[in-house]
Enzyme design. Sequence first.
Site, short mmCIF file in Angstrom:
data_model
loop_
_atom_site.label_atom_id
_atom_site.label_comp_id
_atom_site.label_asym_id
_atom_site.label_seq_id
_atom_site.Cartn_x
_atom_site.Cartn_y
_atom_site.Cartn_z
N ALA A 72 0.83 -1.35 -0.05
CA ALA A 72 -0.10 0.03 0.04
C ALA A 72 0.85 1.19 0.03
O ALA A 72 1.93 1.24 0.34
CB ALA A 72 -0.82 -0.08 1.20
N GLY A 112 0.33 -5.21 0.78
CA GLY A 112 -0.66 -5.15 -0.21
C GLY A 112 -0.36 -5.57 -1.41
O GLY A 112 -1.45 -6.15 -1.91
N GLU A 160 -1.01 -9.21 -1.05
CA GLU A 160 -2.41 -9.32 -0.88
C GLU A 160 -3.05 -9.37 -2.32
O GLU A 160 -4.01 -10.21 -2.51
CB GLU A 160 -2.96 -8.46 0.15
CG GLU A 160 -2.39 -8.59 1.52
CD GLU A 160 -2.91 -7.58 2.29
OE1 GLU A 160 -2.58 -6.47 2.30
OE2 GLU A 160 -3.83 -7.91 3.45
N GLU A 166 3.90 -5.67 7.12
CA GLU A 166 3.11 -4.54 7.82
C GLU A 166 3.39 -4.66 9.23
O GLU A 166 3.46 -3.35 10.06
CB GLU A 166 1.52 -5.09 7.79
CG GLU A 166 1.22 -4.72 6.35
CD GLU A 166 1.09 -5.63 5.48
OE1 GLU A 166 2.00 -6.82 5.81
OE2 GLU A 166 0.44 -5.66 4.54
N1 CAA Z 1 4.46 3.33 0.07
C1 CAA Z 1 5.02 4.59 -0.24
N2 CAA Z 1 6.36 4.75 -0.42
C2 CAA Z 1 7.20 3.80 -0.62
C3 CAA Z 1 6.75 2.46 -0.13
C4 CAA Z 1 5.22 2.37 0.37
N3 CAA Z 1 4.99 1.14 0.30
N4 CAA Z 1 7.68 1.66 -0.33
C5 CAA Z 1 8.85 2.37 -0.78
N5 CAA Z 1 8.42 3.77 -0.62
C6 CAA Z 1 9.37 4.90 -1.33
C7 CAA Z 1 10.50 5.15 -0.20
O1 CAA Z 1 9.80 5.98 0.70
C8 CAA Z 1 11.59 5.89 -1.19
O2 CAA Z 1 11.31 7.10 -1.56
P1 CAA Z 1 12.19 8.32 -1.68
O3 CAA Z 1 12.97 7.89 -2.96
O4 CAA Z 1 11.40 9.34 -1.98
O5 CAA Z 1 12.91 8.34 -0.34
C9 CAA Z 1 11.26 4.89 -2.29
O6 CAA Z 1 9.89 4.49 -2.54
C10 CAA Z 1 12.37 3.92 -2.72
O7 CAA Z 1 12.27 3.11 -1.32
P2 CAA Z 1 13.72 2.46 -0.91
O8 CAA Z 1 14.80 3.53 -0.64
O9 CAA Z 1 13.06 1.64 0.58
O10 CAA Z 1 14.05 1.48 -2.09
P3 CAA Z 1 14.77 0.06 -1.66
O11 CAA Z 1 14.85 -0.49 -3.21
O12 CAA Z 1 15.87 0.26 -0.87
O13 CAA Z 1 13.66 -0.81 -1.20
C11 CAA Z 1 11.58 -1.85 -0.75
C12 CAA Z 1 12.43 -1.33 -1.76
C13 CAA Z 1 12.01 -3.05 -0.33
C14 CAA Z 1 10.28 -2.12 -1.63
C15 CAA Z 1 11.44 -1.03 0.44
O14 CAA Z 1 11.16 0.29 -0.08
C16 CAA Z 1 10.21 -1.38 1.22
O15 CAA Z 1 10.38 -2.24 2.21
N6 CAA Z 1 8.96 -0.86 1.27
C17 CAA Z 1 7.88 -1.01 2.04
C18 CAA Z 1 7.29 -2.30 1.94
C19 CAA Z 1 5.99 -2.49 2.80
O16 CAA Z 1 6.21 -2.43 4.12
N7 CAA Z 1 4.96 -2.81 2.23
C20 CAA Z 1 3.79 -2.75 3.15
C21 CAA Z 1 3.01 -1.48 3.01
S1 CAA Z 1 1.63 -1.77 4.33
C22 CAA Z 1 0.54 -2.53 3.38
O17 CAA Z 1 0.60 -3.14 2.37
C23 CAA Z 1 -0.66 -2.53 4.29
C24 CAA Z 1 -1.86 -3.19 3.70
O18 CAA Z 1 -2.20 -4.46 3.98
C25 CAA Z 1 -2.97 -2.54 2.83
#
Ligand code: CAA
Length: 698
Positions: free
Chosen positions: A63, A102, A105, A125
């Site tokens: 998400a 998400g 999911e 999450e």
């Molecule tokens: N939402 C919004 N922005 C996100 C994001 C997300 N889920 N994931 C990454 N970003 C953004 C980061 O803030 C970063 O932004 P900036 O360049 O402006 O700083 C950019 O994307 C790149 O991210 P990383 O620097 O972390 O890149 P990476 O290649 O090192 O890692 C990744 C990539 C493994 C996907 C890592 O970003 C990550 O772990 N992201 C979060 C994953 C996560 O927790 N997902 C679950 C979300 S909650 C959910 O989904 C709830 C639900 O059930 C509905």
Amino acid sequence: MTGPVSFEATGEIAVITADSPPVNALGQAVRVGLMDAFQRAAGDAGIRAIVLTCAGRTFFAGADISEFDKPLTDPWLPDVVAYIESLDKPVVAALFGTALGGGLEVALACHYRVAVPGAKVGLPEVTLGILPGASGTQRMARLVGPKDALDVMISGKPVGAKEALAKGIIDQIVDGDLRAGAIAYARELLARGAGPRRISATTIDKAAWPATFFAEYRQSVAAQTRGYFAPERIIRCVEAAVNLPYAEGLEVERKLFEECKNSVHSKSMRHLFFAEREVGKVADVPRDTAKRPVAKVGIIGAGTMGGGIAMNFANAGVPVTLIEANQEGLDRGLGIVRKNYEGAVKKGRMSEADLAKRMGLLSTSLDYGALADADLVIEAVFENMALKKEVFTKLDATCKAGAILASNTSSLDVDAIAAATGRPEDVIGLHFFSPANVMVLLEIVRGAKTGKDVIATAMELAKGIRKVGVLVGNCFGFVGNRMFFPYVRESQRMLLEGMPAEYIDRIAYDWGMAMGPCAVMDLSGLDVFQKLFSEWRDKPDDPAFCRVLMALVEQGRLGQKTGAGIFRYDGRKAVPDPEVAALAASEAARLGVAPVNVSDEEIIERLFFSMINEGALILAEGIAQRPGDIDVVFANGYGFPRYRGGPMFYADTLGLQAVYAGICRYRDRYGDQYWTPAPLLEELARAGSSFAAWHAGR
Ligand code: CAA
Ligand code: NAI
């Protein structure tokens, strides 16, 4: 179709592709695009199966976390996934990169899943203080069973494609072109007459997962989840998946997701998520600043820190030359490194071949000449300015032009060290934390003359050795230790006031710290603090300052390493020591410190308000770039609970007026030597503002 989601028909297969850089987060525009594209596929009589994939570097990474603080906008992700699963045409998700939260999911709502060998899938999450809120708890529990589903969701750790295949999370690994492989898989399904396969239509055998399983599971993760809000709610969702029909399980998930999302815990952890990504940005050092190559590293001093630092580089495949004062020092240092690696081999975390490879990257010498071709030299000798200057003078004479000369000092003036060389622009502080091969924090200390390319190189280097690098300014103790000292000071003062060490520690631990202040000082070594304070030019003029600590050092009680410090040690177990209470009482009597009846609330306020006040000074002086940087330092280097977001975010959640009022209360009792409110804190409190708002407005 415009927008981030495209639709393309390849014969009777529709390929739906999302393209929303950088990580294909499932923001509102993507959700709208997905609904449109799937509706189109559903309504198109020529389409018999659908492939869902993404463009760019990854399948949906989850998400859009930045939307969590905004009002929800249609369509919700739970509605999107429900729609995808309801389709009568088989849907195949084609996964690559990281299908997380998400993102996974969505994939679980698709009827089949294929992935490239390097793909990772997970439900992280919990690391954001929430739970999978788009039916992930209900579908994952049905797909892989409650135990594996809980393991994935409670740890938050992604699993690789091979493991995902073994667990049944994905159906096939595609070698070669993913899109072509997924289309071929969809065609094969059609040829076999395989229709949609809906996880929501399956049930879990209740009898196989009785209440005792969940009670035991809770017990097994109690230590790892201590204090956190979301894990218990994840377990309740999985209980619902076992015991309730799918639709009712979803209602439980929805309600508990909202509870988690609105909790201060989740807000704090989301704050850290973004702070940890912002921390790499330096206002006046653009990302494209040219970096210096670092292919060979030298380390001076193979003691506690030098050995650990060397391991970081060896682990990253970078050769290291260790220099010591004598052969005995080298043998001892290298011996400890080998023992650490052997421990990892014994635990099955490393192979013998890796051990040999890493040890092979370490060479030793007593001669600085061996550093002539090093690109980076890190000094880790005793914390003594005269000695550090001597070492840097030698490095200046020996190292090649352009080599980066770094000090691992934990408090000393980096500019004074740089002045011992003719090239202060090459000098920087690289403050690792102990044990240096384990702790992920790296304070990167910018001197007045440090070159921008040196800063950029250090920030990049931190990532390369898997550290969280935080750029800080040059002052006594930098950010972390400077803010830790008031915390230490207050814990010590409370000892003098008659509060037992074990009680102070228990309150701090229950509040969420990884260890209490007294135990942590014993672990670091009381002599380390005593030496640090002896180098502090502006040490408080106060005979009661850290008096118990100093008296213990005088008695040779240095902490865990000597079997006694603030506590006595039975192995590594801390045991309260009445002798320390007696020592505190006699020192208090000598110094005229009156006993105080300190409440639990006061223990927390004095430990953390003193720290926050110092943080406000640090921000005003520009020693930290952002309040979030300070929070990243404490969450990664000092065992500060992530669910409180770090000291500055914690202050914002309390309200700065409350923090300010507390500090004024202690000023009334103790005078203004330690409890003068920082002007920035006072200003923000009076304006009803916060550190976050102050930073955003700059
Ligand atoms: N939402 C919004 N922005 C996100 C994001 C997300 N889920 N994931 C990454 N970003 C953004 C980061 O803030 C970063 O932004 P900036 O360049 O402006 O700083 C950019 O994307 C790149 O991210 P990383 O620097 O972390 O890149 P990476 O290649 O090192 O890692 C990744 C990539 C493994 C996907 C890592 O970003 C990550 O772990 N992201 C979060 C994953 C996560 O927790 N997902 C679950 C979300 S909650 C959910 O989904 C709830 C639900 O059930 C509905
Ligand atoms: P240590 O005492 O374990 O190791 C220092 C090593 O330097 C010794 O092995 C000594 O023989 C060697 N040494 C001394 N003079 C030398 C010289 N002229 N040339 C070559 N080697 C020499 O000390 P420790 O704990 O590793 O600390 C090193 C530095 O790291 C200090 O500046 C300290 O403040 C800092 N630091 C220490 C932390 C800790 O928790 N121990 C944490 C973060 C930083």
